[in-house]
Design a protein around this motif. Structure first.
Motif, PDB file in Angstrom:
ATOM      1  N   ALA A 145       0.825  -1.206   0.000  1.00 31.34           N
ATOM      2  CA  ALA A 145       0.000   0.000   0.000  1.00 31.34           C
ATOM      3  C   ALA A 145       0.861   1.259   0.000  1.00 31.34           C
ATOM      4  CB  ALA A 145      -0.920   0.000   1.224  1.00 31.34           C
ATOM      5  N   ARG A 149       1.272   2.346  -3.594  1.00 28.67           N
ATOM      6  CA  ARG A 149      -0.006   2.752  -4.205  1.00 28.67           C
ATOM      7  C   ARG A 149      -0.467   4.087  -3.639  1.00 28.67           C
ATOM      8  NH1 ARG A 149      -1.093  -2.865  -3.492  1.00 28.67           N
ATOM      9  NH2 ARG A 149      -2.266  -2.433  -1.585  1.00 28.67           N
ATOM     10  N   VAL A 150      -0.368   4.244  -2.326  1.00 24.18           N
ATOM     11  CA  VAL A 150      -0.834   5.469  -1.674  1.00 24.18           C
ATOM     12  C   VAL A 150       0.016   6.662  -2.100  1.00 24.18           C
ATOM     13  CG1 VAL A 150      -0.989   6.647   0.557  1.00 24.18           C
ATOM     14  CG2 VAL A 150      -1.890   4.320   0.297  1.00 24.18           C
ATOM     15  N   ASP A 197      -5.920   0.673   1.792  1.00 26.56           N
ATOM     16  CA  ASP A 197      -5.326   1.783   1.034  1.00 26.56           C
ATOM     17  C   ASP A 197      -6.051   3.092   1.319  1.00 26.56           C
ATOM     18  OD1 ASP A 197      -3.841  -0.228  -0.032  1.00 26.56           O
ATOM     19  OD2 ASP A 197      -4.392   0.132  -2.131  1.00 26.56           O
ATOM     20  N   GLU A 208      -9.447  -0.145  -2.227  1.00 26.33           N
ATOM     21  CA  GLU A 208      -8.117  -0.262  -2.805  1.00 26.33           C
ATOM     22  C   GLU A 208      -7.904   0.883  -3.787  1.00 26.33           C
ATOM     23  OE1 GLU A 208      -5.739  -3.164  -5.918  1.00 26.33           O
ATOM     24  OE2 GLU A 208      -7.188  -4.082  -4.542  1.00 26.33           O
TER      25      GLU A 208
END
Length: 506
Positions: free
Chosen positions: A45, A48-49, A82, A109
């Protein structure tokens, strides 16, 4: 303020325990650490974050970021964290307001562009939130793709969002101003559709056995040559079962949601699972390092159809023994334990011998008695003893298959009788006959003197176990309920006895 606290949910079997997402920003060399037993998907995560925040033009703080997922001893998996992690970073860095965070729970997500992607188990999480005494004061923010399934849970406000930016705008909106719009369910109220029994020519004895099985929640084994209609009959069985209650529908849908297989258009449709005979024990019963439900749980409140039963690996079939009795599965791993419901109806089909034509009028079978016995012994005695009804499916004559032959009875008519008998059971004992305990059998399955004598003779002749004795009483009780009689008569016992004959005697 350098600390933000949000609420989310983990998944542990059928449960969705609350997870507190704590995000702290501290001075020091820039870093991003996630603690609290995160699995690989949760650890990823971080990337992605970071990308999502930068791509929607928020500042990613160049500070020491620590994310704690509490409780620390509960394993966390999937990308559903997320969204709360990203919001926590923005709130802790002062880029969004955090005075309203305690009014929501978050799951979703993130894509690298900041879009919200569907997650697994949304229905189970929504149901867990709704069980909270303060559920009326909270709303659940989740991806729009999951809104339809989560909305099946009553008395919970669902706020779907397409992007992280929409969620941020909602949290920054002043009180009373429009933000995310609560989702209004538009679920189709039409009756579930199943294949109809009228399409099956002949086989009246087997149809009668399946009617009894549906009325009393009994398991069935059909034995007969190829092409006699065993699979066709089994595929129509779900259509004569009593309608699902709201509670049953929620439980069944929640399990489907856990495996990512829930389809809102099949709401209140009894599940029908038919795994191939090459399925492993874990595929059938469930498992994995992160326990997932298997076929027996995915068939909860529905039908598990095992075609070509002797072709399944013997140790795979043996795992069915416990859930057939208890109605649930406990999967134990070193780090965790998961309990899944598995209250299904087993419908199994098999050929009577290796070539399939033993007992066929054509006389095609040339299998030796030893090979026939070996083939039938692939199904262990303890498992066979747990199957309530065992019925032979005979080959049909040409005149029975002709288009001029009489049309079979429609599923709707059979289902009507089943529903009436099922209602009698619920009114009398609050459960179907197959779930009666030994004490309840003594209370509700009383026989007269002639019925007792008939059953005693059958027990002595066929060498039945105590379990078989109790199952005969349960089947007799179901037959009496279908006949709308309070007492179990000798003819009910006689019919039940013929459904417990050994395979080699069929």
């Amino acid at each position: 303020m350098n600390l933000a606290i949000l609420k989310s949910r983990a998944l542990s079997g059928m449960k969705a325990p609350e997870v507190t997402v704590e995000v702290h920003l501290a001075n020091g060399l820039p870093s991003f650490t996630i603690v609290g037993l995160p699995e690989t998907e949760v650890k990823e995560a971080k990337d992605r974050v970071r990308a999502a925040l930068q791509n929607i033009r928020f500042e990613f703080p160049a500070r020491r970021i620590t994310v704690n997922l509490a409780p620390a001893d509960l394993p966390k998996e999937s990308g559903r964290f997320d969204l709360p992690i990203a919001l926590g970073i923005l709130a802790a860095s002062g880029q969004i307001r955090q005075d309203q965070l305690d009014r929501y729970e978050f799951a979703g997500e993130l894509s690298l562009s900041g879009e919200l992607r569907a997650i697994r188990g949304a229905l189970a999480m929504a149901y867990a939130i709704s069980q909270n005494p303060k559920a009326s004061e909270k709303a659940f923010i989740l991806p729009s793709a999951n809104a339809d399934e989560a909305a099946f849970v009553q008395n919970l406000k669902i706020l779907p969002a397409n992007t992280l930016l929409e969620v941020c705008a909602h949290l920054n909106t002043a009180s009373g101003m429009p933000g995310l719009v609560p989702y209004v369910a538009r679920h189709d109220k039409q009756r579930p559709e199943y294949p109809d029994f009228s399409e099956v020519k002949g086989q009246f004895k087997v149809k009668r056995a399946l009617e009894i099985a549906a009325a009393g929640n009994h398991s069935v084994l059909m034995s007969g040559p190829p092409g006699t209609g065993k699979t066709m009959l089994a595929s129509r069985f779900a259509g004569i079962l009593p309608p699902m209650t709201d509670k049953e529908a929620i439980e069944s849908a929640a399990i489907q949601s856990l495996s990512g297989q829930f389809n809102p258009s099949r709401w209140k449709t009894r599940p029908f699972r038919s795994p191939h005979h090459t399925a492993s024990a874990i595929a059938l019963i469930g498992g994995g390092s992160t326990p997932r439900p298997g076929e027996v749980s995915l068939a909860h409140h529905g039908v598990l159809f095992l075609d070509e039963l002797p072709e399944f690996d013997r140790h795979v079939l043996e795992v069915l023994r416990e859930p057939l009795e208890s109605g649930h599965i406990v999967i134990s791993r070193a780090a965790r334990q998961a309990d899944f419901p598995a209250r299904f109806q087993l419908i199994a089909a098999m050929n009577p011998c290796p070539c399939g034509y033993y007992g066929h009028p054509s006389g095609k079978c040339h299998c030796s008695p030893d090979s026939i016995a070996r083939y039938q012994r692939k199904i262990s005695g303890p498992l066979l003893d747990r199957i309530d009804i065992q019925v032979s499916v005979n080959a049909l004559r040409q005149e029975e298959l002709s288009r001029f032959a009489e049309t079979g009875e429609y599923s709707e008519a059979i289902a009507s009788r089943v529903r009436k008998a099922y209602d009698i059971q619920l009114k009398r004992q609050g459960k179907p006959n197959n779930q009666l305990t030994a004490r309840e059998i003594d209370d509700f399955c009383l026989l007269d003197e002639s019925g007792e004598r008939l059953l005693k003779e059958a027990m002595a002749r066929l060498m039945w176990s105590a379990r078989a004795y109790h199952r005969i009483l349960k089947i007799s009780r179901t037959i009496a309920d279908l006949a709308r009689t309070e007492t179990i008569r000798p003819e009910h016992v006689a019919e039940a006895i013929q459904y417990r004959r050994a395979l080699k005697e069929n």
